[in-house]
Scaffold this active site. Structure first.
Site, PDB file in Angstrom:
ATOM      1  CE  LYS A 256      -4.367  -1.619   0.878  1.00  0.00           C
ATOM      2  NZ  LYS A 256      -4.953  -1.320  -0.428  1.00  0.00           N
ATOM      3  NE  ARG A 331      -9.166  -5.240  -9.339  1.00  0.00           N
ATOM      4  CZ  ARG A 331      -9.018  -4.021  -9.824  1.00  0.00           C
ATOM      5  NH1 ARG A 331      -8.804  -3.830 -11.120  1.00  0.00           N
ATOM      6  NH2 ARG A 331      -9.085  -2.976  -9.025  1.00  0.00           N
TER       7      ARG A 331
HETATM    8  N1  BES Z   1      -9.052  -3.007  -0.328  1.00  0.00           N
HETATM    9  C1  BES Z   1      -8.590  -2.121  -1.317  1.00  0.00           C
HETATM   10  C2  BES Z   1      -9.594  -1.004  -1.637  1.00  0.00           C
HETATM   11  C3  BES Z   1      -9.939  -0.051  -0.528  1.00  0.00           C
HETATM   12  C4  BES Z   1      -9.291   1.143  -0.394  1.00  0.00           C
HETATM   13  C5  BES Z   1     -10.974  -0.345   0.346  1.00  0.00           C
HETATM   14  C6  BES Z   1      -9.643   2.024   0.600  1.00  0.00           C
HETATM   15  C7  BES Z   1     -11.336   0.529   1.349  1.00  0.00           C
HETATM   16  C8  BES Z   1     -10.667   1.723   1.464  1.00  0.00           C
HETATM   17  C9  BES Z   1      -8.300  -2.868  -2.612  1.00  0.00           C
HETATM   18  O1  BES Z   1      -7.830  -4.156  -2.448  1.00  0.00           O
HETATM   19  C10 BES Z   1      -7.231  -2.121  -3.323  1.00  0.00           C
HETATM   20  O2  BES Z   1      -6.147  -2.084  -2.817  1.00  0.00           O
HETATM   21  N2  BES Z   1      -7.551  -1.542  -4.475  1.00  0.00           N
HETATM   22  C11 BES Z   1      -6.630  -0.788  -5.234  1.00  0.00           C
HETATM   23  C12 BES Z   1      -6.756  -1.197  -6.669  1.00  0.00           C
HETATM   24  C13 BES Z   1      -5.674  -0.645  -7.571  1.00  0.00           C
HETATM   25  C14 BES Z   1      -4.341  -1.252  -7.207  1.00  0.00           C
HETATM   26  C15 BES Z   1      -6.019  -0.949  -8.996  1.00  0.00           C
HETATM   27  C16 BES Z   1      -6.937   0.688  -5.055  1.00  0.00           C
HETATM   28  O3  BES Z   1      -8.110   1.031  -5.002  1.00  0.00           O
HETATM   29  O4  BES Z   1      -6.003   1.465  -4.927  1.00  0.00           O
HETATM   30 MG    MG Z   2      -5.745  -4.284  -2.239  1.00  0.00          MG
END
Ligand code: BES
Ligand code: MG
Ligand code: ZN
Length: 476
Positions: A256, A331
């Site tokens: 992250k 996903r």
């Molecule tokens: N769990 C996250 C999405 C999320 C972000 C949920 C903030 C709740 C609050 C998801 O797995 C994720 O990391 N998504 C990425 C996708 C990207 C790498 C295409 C995102 O949204 O940054």
């Molecule tokens: Mg994620």
């Protein structure tokens, strides 16, 4: 909370009383002109709650003014939640709620707001009792609000508490196996069936998405199947709910990137919690709808064994996916579940997932983002339910042009789109795994409350439980 329901005639019960009705009728409960004047003047001053003290008891009067909310029902819930905060700060344990206007709906909404806000997650305090709200007994005095209304409300709010508890539980107390244990306990206490596929079963089923995300984990993945199949079901083909069960999301090797964005990631199974809560509410209220919930569960960890950017994985439906970001893991596990759902020949599939930061950026905590391939009537019904229970939804476009952003140079598709329209490209990715009417519900915004808002307590909101319950109830 304990609830008692009493037939209300005229006598004001002993103890602390809360009068719920239209403010103009309140004067009959006071026999002193001065008190009536005081009450009216306070309401004129835009006070929402007026308190009148006696030697041995206390009266609270409420109104339902809120200039920012146009939804009348929500004003009442919100008023119930405000009232409850006052009762708790006054350290009140037991309250008599008096249905002034003989209005069962009004009492239902008001008490709903009271119960929803009275939740707390206290298991990690040494002196747990001290951290709980004081209010514990609601005595409802009404001639119209019936035991069956109370029992339905109790079961819905129980399911909300259940889903919030699951979401709020940190990864240290809730890995995929522990999550499955909670579902088994739920099935024991309800009339539900639960079946948990273990790692071997998941391998035998070729769920390459779930297995890839799980590669770096200390804990095996699970694939959970919950079923409520009443004999009098109105549907012959099942409704399927799919919930994202990432019990912790570090992002994996694509760790992250944003400061503090990992702090909330124990909530990344809020979709799974909502789906389980909805099935609990539906089954305990014995709604005649056949529902199956599919919940893939794992954490997304960094380890030498983890999947890495550039890997290509083979999914449950045989498609090859190039993983260009290990943080787009939700996903991958949902895709396997959506593909698995095909074997049931479902009437409709709804998936709930904290899927993209993009959805949360777009809409904040006020609504989820929905899209998909189901008929317009399904979308209309969801929007209506969203307004009814105030778990609102906003529909995004789902044009096929967005699919182009998922083209891979070496595999069928890749797991990320571009820098734009992230919520939609995530939905478009999932579409590859569906062959039935389907709605994707991205709850990344409303599922997680960074601070309390009305009756949505801090932490997991259980967004989706009441939405889905209302949606199914309206099918009957
Ligand atoms: N769990 C996250 C999405 C999320 C972000 C949920 C903030 C709740 C609050 C998801 O797995 C994720 O990391 N998504 C990425 C996708 C990207 C790498 C295409 C995102 O949204 O940054
Ligand atoms: Mg994620
Ligand atoms: Zn995630």
């Amino acid at each position: 909370m304990k609830y008692n329901l009493y037939q209300y005639k005229k006598e004001i019960p002993e103890g602390i009383c809360l009068f719920v009705g239209k403010e103009s009728n309140y004067s009959k409960f006071l026999n002193d002109e001065k008190q009536i004047k005081y009450l009216n003047s306070q309401f004129e001053k835009e006070k929402n709650i007026v308190e009148i003290n006696f030697y041995d008891s206390k009266f609270y009067f409420v109104n339902f003014k809120n200039e920012t909310i146009s939804n009348q029902n929500e004003k009442i819930r919100e008023s119930g939640s405000k009232m409850t905060s006052v009762l708790n700060s006054d350290k009140i344990k037991e309250i008599n709620i008096i249905d002034v206007d003989k209005d069962a709906d009004l009492i239902n909404l008001f008490v709903e707001g009271m119960i929803l806000v009275n939740y707390s997650f206290t298991r990690y305090y040494k002196e747990e009792e001290k951290k709980k709200p004081t209010l514990g007994i609601l005595n409802i005095y009404s001639s119209e609000f019936k035991q069956e209304n109370l029992s339905e409300l109790e079961k819905i709010t129980d399911a909300v508490y259940f889903a919030r508890d699951l979401a709020n539980e940190p990864f240290s107390g809730l890995n995929a196996l522990q999550f499955s244990e909670k579902l088994k306990q739920l099935a024991k206490s309800s009339d539900l069936n639960v079946h948990v596929l273990n790692k071997k079963d998941i391998e035998d089923n070729g769920m390459g998405g779930l297995l890839a995300v799980n590669k770096g984990s200390e804990h095996p993945p699970t694939f959970n199947i919950l079923e409520w199949k009443p004999e009098n079901a109105v549907n012959s083909k099942p409704y399927i709910l799919v919930g994202k069960g990432i019990v912790f999301d570090s992002g994996g090797y694509s760790i992250k990137p944003t400061k503090n964005s990992m702090d909330m990631m124990k909530f990344d199974m809020a979709g799974a919690a909502a789906v389980a809560g909805a099935v609990k509410a539906v089954s305990e209220n014995r709604l005649p709808v056949h529902i199956i919930a599919l919940i893939p569960a794992t954490d997304n960890a960094v380890d030498a064994k983890s999947y890495v950017p550039g890997d290509v994985i083979k999914m449950h439906n045989g498609l090859f996916v190039e993983v260009l970001n290990t943080d787009a893991e939700g996903r991958l596990i949902l895709a396997d579940a959506l593909s698995y759902a095909q074997k049931y020949n479902p009437e409709l599939v709804l998936d709930l997932a904290t899927l993209t930061g993009a959805a949360a950026y777009c809409i904040g905590t006020q609504a989820s983002v929905i899209m998909g391939t189901a008929d317009d009537t399904v979308f209309d019904n969801l929007k209506q339910s969203g307004e009814n229970v105030y778990e609102r939804v906003v529909q995004f476009p789902f044009w096929d042009e967005y699919k182009d952003m998922l083209k891979s140079k070496i595999a069928d598709i890749k797991n990320i789109g571009g820098s734009e329209a992230g919520a939609i490209t995530a939905g478009k990715f999932l579409e590859y795994f569906t062959d039935y009417p389907w709605v994707h519900i991205d709850i990344a915004g409303p599922a997680i409350m960074s601070k309390k808002s009305a009756y949505r307590t801090e932490g997991g909101s259980a967004y989706g439980v009441r939405l889905l319950y209302d949606f199914f109830k309206n099918m009957i």
